[in-house]
Design a protein around this motif. Structure first.
Motif, PDB file in Angstrom:
ATOM      1  N   LEU A  22       0.932  -1.206   0.222  1.00  0.00           N
ATOM      2  CA  LEU A  22       0.078   0.004  -0.005  1.00  0.00           C
ATOM      3  C   LEU A  22       0.780   1.304   0.059  1.00  0.00           C
ATOM      4  O   LEU A  22       0.343   2.100  -0.674  1.00  0.00           O
ATOM      5  CB  LEU A  22      -0.895   0.007   1.311  1.00  0.00           C
ATOM      6  CG  LEU A  22      -1.955   1.166   1.257  1.00  0.00           C
ATOM      7  CD1 LEU A  22      -2.741   1.402   0.077  1.00  0.00           C
ATOM      8  CD2 LEU A  22      -2.755   0.826   2.619  1.00  0.00           C
ATOM      9  N   ALA A  23       2.006   1.275   0.816  1.00  0.00           N
ATOM     10  CA  ALA A  23       2.724   2.360   0.707  1.00  0.00           C
ATOM     11  C   ALA A  23       3.440   2.583  -0.596  1.00  0.00           C
ATOM     12  O   ALA A  23       3.414   3.816  -1.029  1.00  0.00           O
ATOM     13  CB  ALA A  23       4.032   1.986   2.082  1.00  0.00           C
ATOM     14  N   LYS A  24       3.867   1.743  -1.208  1.00  0.00           N
ATOM     15  CA  LYS A  24       4.369   1.806  -2.717  1.00  0.00           C
ATOM     16  C   LYS A  24       3.049   2.330  -3.664  1.00  0.00           C
ATOM     17  O   LYS A  24       3.354   3.247  -4.575  1.00  0.00           O
ATOM     18  CB  LYS A  24       4.935   0.598  -3.069  1.00  0.00           C
ATOM     19  CG  LYS A  24       6.111   0.027  -2.420  1.00  0.00           C
ATOM     20  CD  LYS A  24       6.461  -1.202  -2.789  1.00  0.00           C
ATOM     21  CE  LYS A  24       7.742  -1.903  -2.168  1.00  0.00           C
ATOM     22  NZ  LYS A  24       8.180  -3.235  -2.796  1.00  0.00           N
ATOM     23  N   ALA A  25       1.959   1.902  -3.419  1.00  0.00           N
ATOM     24  CA  ALA A  25       0.971   2.237  -4.374  1.00  0.00           C
ATOM     25  C   ALA A  25       0.472   3.763  -4.180  1.00  0.00           C
ATOM     26  O   ALA A  25       0.493   4.430  -4.785  1.00  0.00           O
ATOM     27  CB  ALA A  25      -0.225   1.523  -4.036  1.00  0.00           C
ATOM     28  N   PHE A 135      -3.812  -6.661  -6.193  1.00  0.00           N
ATOM     29  CA  PHE A 135      -4.534  -5.201  -6.533  1.00  0.00           C
ATOM     30  C   PHE A 135      -3.370  -4.022  -6.672  1.00  0.00           C
ATOM     31  O   PHE A 135      -3.298  -3.282  -7.471  1.00  0.00           O
ATOM     32  CB  PHE A 135      -5.810  -4.739  -5.881  1.00  0.00           C
ATOM     33  CG  PHE A 135      -6.146  -3.334  -6.066  1.00  0.00           C
ATOM     34  CD1 PHE A 135      -6.447  -2.879  -7.212  1.00  0.00           C
ATOM     35  CD2 PHE A 135      -6.118  -2.570  -4.844  1.00  0.00           C
ATOM     36  CE1 PHE A 135      -6.834  -1.586  -7.451  1.00  0.00           C
ATOM     37  CE2 PHE A 135      -6.436  -1.425  -4.608  1.00  0.00           C
ATOM     38  CZ  PHE A 135      -6.788  -0.688  -6.122  1.00  0.00           C
ATOM     39  N   LEU A 136      -2.838  -3.951  -5.361  1.00  0.00           N
ATOM     40  CA  LEU A 136      -1.822  -2.864  -5.310  1.00  0.00           C
ATOM     41  C   LEU A 136      -0.570  -2.835  -6.191  1.00  0.00           C
ATOM     42  O   LEU A 136      -0.261  -1.946  -6.555  1.00  0.00           O
ATOM     43  CB  LEU A 136      -1.559  -2.907  -3.674  1.00  0.00           C
ATOM     44  CG  LEU A 136      -2.595  -2.405  -2.713  1.00  0.00           C
ATOM     45  CD1 LEU A 136      -2.041  -2.814  -1.642  1.00  0.00           C
ATOM     46  CD2 LEU A 136      -2.983  -0.878  -2.945  1.00  0.00           C
ATOM     47  N   GLN A 315     -11.479  -2.346   0.843  1.00  0.00           N
ATOM     48  CA  GLN A 315     -11.802  -0.736   1.232  1.00  0.00           C
ATOM     49  C   GLN A 315     -10.480  -0.046   1.838  1.00  0.00           C
ATOM     50  O   GLN A 315     -10.526   1.108   1.551  1.00  0.00           O
ATOM     51  CB  GLN A 315     -13.058  -0.731   2.093  1.00  0.00           C
ATOM     52  CG  GLN A 315     -14.236  -1.218   1.334  1.00  0.00           C
ATOM     53  CD  GLN A 315     -14.903  -0.346   0.355  1.00  0.00           C
ATOM     54  OE1 GLN A 315     -14.287   0.275  -0.566  1.00  0.00           O
ATOM     55  NE2 GLN A 315     -16.038  -0.021   0.465  1.00  0.00           N
ATOM     56  N   GLN A 316      -9.915  -0.633   2.727  1.00  0.00           N
ATOM     57  CA  GLN A 316      -8.969   0.048   3.665  1.00  0.00           C
ATOM     58  C   GLN A 316      -7.673   0.278   2.689  1.00  0.00           C
ATOM     59  O   GLN A 316      -6.973   1.501   2.923  1.00  0.00           O
ATOM     60  CB  GLN A 316      -8.564  -0.832   4.507  1.00  0.00           C
ATOM     61  CG  GLN A 316      -9.473  -1.140   5.953  1.00  0.00           C
ATOM     62  CD  GLN A 316     -10.154   0.130   6.217  1.00  0.00           C
ATOM     63  OE1 GLN A 316      -9.656   1.044   6.491  1.00  0.00           O
ATOM     64  NE2 GLN A 316     -11.548   0.177   6.001  1.00  0.00           N
ATOM     65  N   THR A 317      -7.336  -0.433   1.758  1.00  0.00           N
ATOM     66  CA  THR A 317      -6.436   0.116   0.602  1.00  0.00           C
ATOM     67  C   THR A 317      -6.792   1.260  -0.068  1.00  0.00           C
ATOM     68  O   THR A 317      -6.109   2.143  -0.404  1.00  0.00           O
ATOM     69  CB  THR A 317      -5.944  -1.018  -0.438  1.00  0.00           C
ATOM     70  OG1 THR A 317      -7.162  -1.224  -1.091  1.00  0.00           O
ATOM     71  CG2 THR A 317      -5.549  -2.278   0.423  1.00  0.00           C
ATOM     72  N   ALA A 324      -4.442  10.306  -0.317  1.00  0.00           N
ATOM     73  CA  ALA A 324      -3.202  10.787  -1.104  1.00  0.00           C
ATOM     74  C   ALA A 324      -3.765  11.504  -2.466  1.00  0.00           C
ATOM     75  O   ALA A 324      -3.136  12.383  -2.820  1.00  0.00           O
ATOM     76  CB  ALA A 324      -2.303   9.671  -1.337  1.00  0.00           C
ATOM     77  N   SER A 325      -4.634  10.623  -3.084  1.00  0.00           N
ATOM     78  CA  SER A 325      -5.195  11.284  -4.339  1.00  0.00           C
ATOM     79  C   SER A 325      -5.567  12.670  -4.223  1.00  0.00           C
ATOM     80  O   SER A 325      -5.375  13.746  -4.925  1.00  0.00           O
ATOM     81  CB  SER A 325      -6.130  10.520  -4.880  1.00  0.00           C
ATOM     82  OG  SER A 325      -6.650  11.034  -5.962  1.00  0.00           O
TER      83      SER A 325
END
Length: 335
Positions: A22-25, A135-136, A315-317, A324-325
């Motif tokens: 998630l951090a990389k995404a 997904f990420l 949902q949490q991701t 961020a978006s």
């Protein structure tokens, strides 16, 4: 009605590996949005999904009578004002040709329990994987490829192996039964009008102490409306001439065998369903979508009241990606 599933925080928990992905995404999202005006050839930073707006309009939700008490405790008023945004799912604003028929119908319902309630709905409410990491990783690869392609087309070729590698597990999962059925339905209706589709949320939400899925159904059969016209033209034209009406529904989770919270590749079955109310988008209610104030509206469901928060691992991701978006886009657009 059987006993409803009670929400517990463990439904949302991510593993340490998923948090790392998630951090990389998130980093890839920030880079994408910083390059998005060039990628889409517009003069503002765009969203990292559903970047093309067809229209934005005011509307009203009239709540049904005789709803169960646990719903009335959340939706206490008879009517709520709302804003609806109609969009295409593409990351890039493509100004030429016909759009892929993947549409978004996002709702911002005003002042529910002291907060606006945001529900991004789509006409294909299944997800191609139940693995947040799958997904990420693919999502990160797509963002990286698009940014690199914009900066240096030749260098972007070096990102292709990673994009293909991370895409294979995602595309392989498209062979699941419910996904195939829904893809066939979508292909058959690919030329239908935007407002003829049913819409639903990807994933679940809290409804007080319980877990729900939210959906929307058009009242009228509009499949042949605007035939052979691009949605970018037919949606605003329709809003200018007609009232649009939709039934807003909620399905409740009783058990995770029939209504799985963290399996977004399956349609729920045997779920208790209630008509929350009727949404009306009056004719001539469209807002100026090219206005920065309108274009920069966000429909972040994680800004909902606690009793209407998204539920589930996927949902949490999306929560951190939304944050961020929105933060990056607002900063670049001077909001």
């Amino acid at each position: 009605m059987k006993t409803l599933l009670t929400y517990t925080p463990d439904l949302d928990e991510l593993s340490s590996a998923e948090k790392n992905d998630l951090a990389k995404a998130i980093t890839s999202v920030e880079k994408f949005i910083k390059s998005s005006s060039k990628i889409s050839d517009v003069n503002y930073a765009t969203r990292d999904a559903h970047s093309k707006t067809y229209a934005t309009a005011n509307g009203v939700l009239r709540v049904s009578e005789d709803l169960p008490e646990f719903i009335q405790e959340i939706f206490k008023e008879k009517e709520y004002d709302l804003i609806a945004r109609f969009s295409n799912a593409n990351l890039v604003i493509n100004k030429k040709g016909r759009d892929v028929p993947a549409y978004g119908f996002s709702l911002k319902i005003k002042d529910i329990n002291g907060r606006d309630a945001n529900f991004p709905l789509v006409n294909f409410p299944l997800f191609p994987t139940n693995s947040p990491s799958t997904f990420l990783r693919f999502f990160t690869s797509v963002n990286t490829f698009l940014v690199t392609k914009q900066d240096n087309f030749l260098v972007s070729a070096l990102d292709l192996p990673s994009l293909l590698k991370n895409g294979l597990p995602l595309f392989a999962s498209l062979l699941s039964g419910d996904l195939i059925k829904e893809i066939i339905k979508l292909i058959r209706r690919r030329n239908h009008f935007f407002f003829s589709f049913p819409y639903g949320g990807i994933g679940c939400y809290r409804l007080g102490n319980y877990v729900m899925k939210i959906g929307l159904q058009p009242v009228r059969n509009l499949g042949k409306t605007g035939k052979d016209e691009p949605q970018k033209k037919s949606v605003p034209d329709f809003i200018s001439l007609h009232d649009s009406e939709f039934m807003l529904t909620v399905k409740m989770c009783e058990n995770q065998k029939d209504q799985p919270v963290n399996n977004l590749m399956k349609m729920w079955k045997n779920a208790p369903e209630y008509t929350l109310g009727k949404i009306t988008i009056p004719k001539n209610s469209a807002l100026n979508s090219s206005s920065p104030d309108v274009e920069n509206l966000n429909f972040n469901p994680f800004e909902n009241a606690q009793t209407l928060q998204p539920v589930g691992k996927i949902q949490q991701t999306r929560k951190k990606i939304y944050e961020a978006s929105i933060s990056t886009r607002n900063k670049l657009n001077g909001i």
